[in-house]
Enzyme design. Structure first.
Site, mmCIF file in Angstrom:
data_model
loop_
_atom_site.group_PDB
_atom_site.id
_atom_site.type_symbol
_atom_site.label_atom_id
_atom_site.label_comp_id
_atom_site.label_asym_id
_atom_site.label_seq_id
_atom_site.Cartn_x
_atom_site.Cartn_y
_atom_site.Cartn_z
ATOM 1 N N TYR A 161 -0.497 16.459 131.263
ATOM 2 C CA TYR A 161 -0.038 15.111 130.925
ATOM 3 C C TYR A 161 1.478 14.971 130.789
ATOM 4 O O TYR A 161 1.965 13.865 130.567
ATOM 5 C CB TYR A 161 -0.707 14.647 129.625
ATOM 6 C CG TYR A 161 -2.206 14.569 129.758
ATOM 7 C CD1 TYR A 161 -2.803 13.528 130.454
ATOM 8 C CD2 TYR A 161 -3.027 15.544 129.205
ATOM 9 C CE1 TYR A 161 -4.174 13.460 130.591
ATOM 10 C CE2 TYR A 161 -4.405 15.480 129.333
ATOM 11 C CZ TYR A 161 -4.977 14.433 130.034
ATOM 12 O OH TYR A 161 -6.328 14.369 130.173
ATOM 13 N N HIS A 213 -4.937 6.563 135.612
ATOM 14 C CA HIS A 213 -5.093 7.884 134.996
ATOM 15 C C HIS A 213 -3.878 8.722 135.340
ATOM 16 O O HIS A 213 -3.432 8.738 136.488
ATOM 17 C CB HIS A 213 -6.363 8.590 135.487
ATOM 18 C CG HIS A 213 -7.603 7.881 135.078
ATOM 19 N ND1 HIS A 213 -8.072 7.912 133.786
ATOM 20 C CD2 HIS A 213 -8.431 7.083 135.782
ATOM 21 C CE1 HIS A 213 -9.163 7.166 133.716
ATOM 22 N NE2 HIS A 213 -9.393 6.643 134.902
#
Length: 137
Positions: free
Chosen positions: A22, A97
């Site tokens: 991330y 996403h």
């Protein structure tokens, strides 16, 4: 133009959570970058780890905003209720996403919300939010 960004569970930990997947930037820092780059856009941002709160916010914003960028996190793969909330509102939603969900565990390969969204962006890091925003502009 009013754009709403909604992040679901565990995305409050961006910058701390699994940086290999991330990244190291918090969403709040990234949002400031978007605000600077797009001064003509009014942004509303909401994050919750609670499914019902996400649904309530979709209902609240889904009849007045010009577009919604939704990263439903793990609820993407499990929540019929969020899917139904997207179907019930008028504002178009783009599923975003940060990671490439298709390169991860098999259970992440199915999105229950994608069929109710105008599009999906995944695997491009935080830039996915910018690309989704560009669609609405």
């Amino acid at each position: 133009m009013q754009i709403v960004i909604i992040n679901g569970p565990n995305l409050n930990l961006l910058g701390k959570r699994e940086p290999g997947i991330y990244g190291n930037e918090s969403f709040e820092d990234y949002l400031e970058t978007l605000k600077t780059a797009y001064p003509q856009v009014t942004f509303r941002y909401y994050q919750s780890n609670v499914e019902g709160e996400l649904i309530n916010f979709l209902h609240q914003e889904g009849f007045s905003a010009d577009g919604i960028l939704l990263n439903a996190g793990g609820y993407t793969h499990t929540s019929v209720a969020i899917r139904d909330a997207i179907a019930a509102i008028k504002t178009p939603v783009i599923e975003v996403h940060i990671s490439n969900v298709y390169a991860r565990e098999e259970f992440r390969h199915t999105s229950l919300i994608a069929p109710k969204c105008v599009g999906s962006i995944c695997g491009l890091g935080m830039k996915g939010y910018k690309l989704a925003l560009e669609y609405f502009l």
